[in-house]
Design a protein around this motif. Structure first.
Motif, short mmCIF file in Angstrom:
data_model
loop_
_atom_site.label_atom_id
_atom_site.label_comp_id
_atom_site.label_asym_id
_atom_site.label_seq_id
_atom_site.Cartn_x
_atom_site.Cartn_y
_atom_site.Cartn_z
N HIS A 53 38.93 26.23 32.54
CA HIS A 53 38.25 27.52 34.04
C HIS A 53 38.68 27.67 35.18
N VAL A 54 38.86 26.90 35.54
CA VAL A 54 38.93 26.80 36.64
C VAL A 54 40.43 27.17 37.20
N GLN A 55 41.42 26.85 36.21
CA GLN A 55 42.88 27.30 36.44
C GLN A 55 42.78 28.92 36.55
N LEU A 56 41.79 29.44 35.85
CA LEU A 56 41.57 31.04 35.47
C LEU A 56 40.97 31.38 37.76
N THR A 57 40.36 30.42 37.79
CA THR A 57 38.80 30.71 38.96
C THR A 57 40.81 30.66 40.17
N GLU A 58 40.94 30.13 39.80
CA GLU A 58 42.00 30.01 40.55
C GLU A 58 43.23 31.35 41.01
N LYS A 59 43.40 32.21 39.51
CA LYS A 59 44.01 32.37 39.42
C LYS A 59 43.52 34.10 39.57
N LEU A 60 41.92 34.21 39.84
CA LEU A 60 41.25 35.16 40.17
C LEU A 60 40.83 34.67 42.21
N GLY A 61 41.08 33.79 42.11
CA GLY A 61 40.88 33.86 43.99
C GLY A 61 42.24 34.72 43.82
N ASN A 62 43.11 34.05 43.57
CA ASN A 62 44.68 34.63 44.47
C ASN A 62 45.01 35.97 44.01
N LYS A 63 44.47 36.80 42.83
CA LYS A 63 43.88 37.76 42.62
C LYS A 63 42.71 39.04 43.74
N ASN A 64 42.21 38.01 44.35
CA ASN A 64 41.30 38.63 45.16
C ASN A 64 42.09 38.31 46.31
N THR A 65 43.09 37.76 46.74
CA THR A 65 44.11 38.21 48.18
C THR A 65 44.87 38.91 47.63
N GLU A 66 45.24 39.22 46.79
CA GLU A 66 46.32 40.92 46.92
C GLU A 66 45.32 41.61 46.42
N LEU A 67 44.27 42.36 46.24
CA LEU A 67 43.02 42.56 46.49
C LEU A 67 42.83 43.31 47.96
N LEU A 68 43.01 41.59 48.60
CA LEU A 68 42.32 42.25 50.31
C LEU A 68 43.39 42.72 51.22
N LEU A 69 44.52 42.20 50.59
CA LEU A 69 45.92 43.11 50.90
C LEU A 69 46.14 44.20 50.54
N PHE A 70 45.64 44.57 49.99
CA PHE A 70 45.70 46.18 49.03
C PHE A 70 44.85 46.90 49.23
N ALA A 71 43.08 46.35 49.82
CA ALA A 71 42.21 47.20 49.68
C ALA A 71 41.36 47.16 51.25
N GLU A 72 42.22 46.64 52.45
CA GLU A 72 42.71 47.19 54.00
C GLU A 72 42.18 48.37 54.06
N GLY A 73 41.17 49.12 54.59
CA GLY A 73 40.88 50.32 54.94
C GLY A 73 40.78 50.96 53.84
N GLN A 74 40.25 50.93 52.63
CA GLN A 74 39.60 51.40 51.59
C GLN A 74 37.96 51.13 51.65
N GLU A 75 37.40 50.98 51.90
CA GLU A 75 36.39 50.89 51.16
C GLU A 75 35.36 50.98 49.96
N HIS A 76 35.73 51.60 48.83
CA HIS A 76 35.09 51.87 47.29
C HIS A 76 35.71 50.13 46.85
N GLN A 77 37.92 50.16 47.12
CA GLN A 77 38.37 48.70 46.66
C GLN A 77 37.30 47.59 47.16
N GLU A 78 37.19 47.50 48.35
CA GLU A 78 36.18 46.34 49.30
C GLU A 78 35.01 46.00 48.46
N GLU A 79 34.26 47.15 48.30
CA GLU A 79 33.00 46.88 47.56
C GLU A 79 33.09 46.68 46.03
N GLU A 80 35.00 46.82 45.45
CA GLU A 80 34.56 46.18 44.15
C GLU A 80 34.93 44.52 44.35
N LEU A 81 35.79 44.53 45.50
CA LEU A 81 36.31 43.29 45.58
C LEU A 81 34.85 42.16 45.86
#
Length: 169
Positions: A53-81
């Motif tokens: 579960h910790v490994q999955l949480t770490e992977k999820l954290g990595n995905k969150n980072t990718e989403l932050l980079l992608f979601a710059e300026g997009q309000e809807h994606q920020e809410e999802e994040l």
């Protein structure tokens, strides 16, 4: 004498019943011990699952980072994040609470097991003492019985001599 033998027999039967109850209790405690060990094995499996579960949480954290980079300026994606972060936080809190509950439960079960081991040791000690007492009582009864038989034999000899002397007189 028959009453003494009957009393001894009854006492032996009651002690045998006590011994059987002690053995049954020991078997029950052994079964509970096996259940506790099985529960501990399940806990170890859960701990292994928690590490994944910790490994999955770490992977999820990595995905969150990718989403932050992608979601710059997009309000809807920020809410999802933010929703995902809140969910992960709640899951981590839930996971920590569950882990603490399991630690407490394992501690309680360990204490209970310790108490039952003490109880088993006490029962075994008492059973050993009762067994020694019973052996001593049986030896005493056997000596008394032998002594009584010897006295009866002497009585018969004296009675026979007495009869013989009366006849001679």
């Amino acid at each position: 004498m028959e009453a003494d033998v009957s009393e001894m027999r009854n006492e032996l039967q009651s002690r045998d019943g006590l011994w059987r109850r002690i053995q049954l209790e020991c078997q029950k405690l052994h079964t509970e011990l096996l259940k506790i060990k099985e529960y501990k094995d399940m806990q170890e499996i859960q701990i292994k699952h928690q590490s994944s579960h910790v490994q999955l949480t770490e992977k999820l954290g990595n995905k969150n980072t990718e989403l932050l980079l992608f979601a710059e300026g997009q309000e809807h994606q920020e809410e999802e994040l933010n929703k995902i972060r809140n969910h992960v936080y709640r899951e981590e809190q839930s996971h920590c609470s569950e882990q603490e509950r399991m630690k407490t439960e394992i501690s309680d079960l360990t204490e209970e097991l310790h108490q039952k081991e003490i109880t088993i040791a006490t029962i075994m000690e008492k059973a050993s003492l009762l067994e020694r007492q019973l052996k001593m009582e049986l030896e005493t009864k056997h000596k008394l019985l032998t002594k009584q038989q010897l006295l009866e034999f002497h009585y018969q000899v004296i009675k026979s001599e007495n009869t013989h002397l009366k006849e001679m007189v």
